[in-house]
Design a protein around this motif. Structure first.
Motif: not given
Length: 151
Positions: A49-52, A56, A73, A84, A88, A137-138
């Motif tokens: 998922e995104t940082a916030d 996704i 997103t 998105f 990235t 992702y991250r």
């Protein structure tokens, strides 16, 4: 009279079977999910998922021998997806196509473009196939399984 009853029964049976088939395949667990930005097949990428905290999604289309996967997103309660960027922090992108009836899976050569991930794909099965997307992702691994049905 019997012909009319038989016709009504046959039509009812056909409608029931098509409704069951629709529920038995992809999308039955996505009630209320908006339509993708490119009118493709949409599935969540599980595990990332995104940082916030937004989920996704992967939206896939196949046309003229090209598979395109777009990233989207969705904020909780939102009625539309947001694009998105594929440029990235996605790493280790892999695409595979699975043909369930033939029990075969093939790796696809993925190319990351500005707005999508692309690969050459001419489906070998006329009925159904699945596109598997895996990525990082991250530092978290995510995967999606996007199903396509014969039109």
């Amino acid at each position: 009279m019997k012909n009319k009853q038989l016709l009504i029964f046959a039509v009812s049976l056909a409608m029931s079977l098509s409704a069951v088939r629709a529920l038995a395949h992809a999308g039955h667990d996505r009630e209320g999910l908006p339509i993708g930005l490119h009118r493709g097949n949409v599935e969540i990428i599980k595990g990332i998922e995104t940082a916030d905290g937004m989920e996704i999604y992967a939206e896939a289309t196949v046309s003229d021998g090209t598979l395109k996967v777009y990233l989207l997103t969705l904020k909780k309660g939102a009625s539309e997806f947001t694009a998105f960027s594929t440029k990235t922090e996605l790493k280790n992108i892999e695409l595979k196509v699975e043909y369930p009836r033939a029990k075969k899976t093939e790796k696809l050569s993925a190319t990351v473009k500005d707005d999508s991930i692309e690969a050459s794909l001419t489906p070998k099965e006329p009925n159904r196939f699945l596109v598997h997307l895996s990525t990082t992702y991250r530092s978290k691994k995510g995967m999606a399984k996007i199903q396509f049905e014969a039109q």
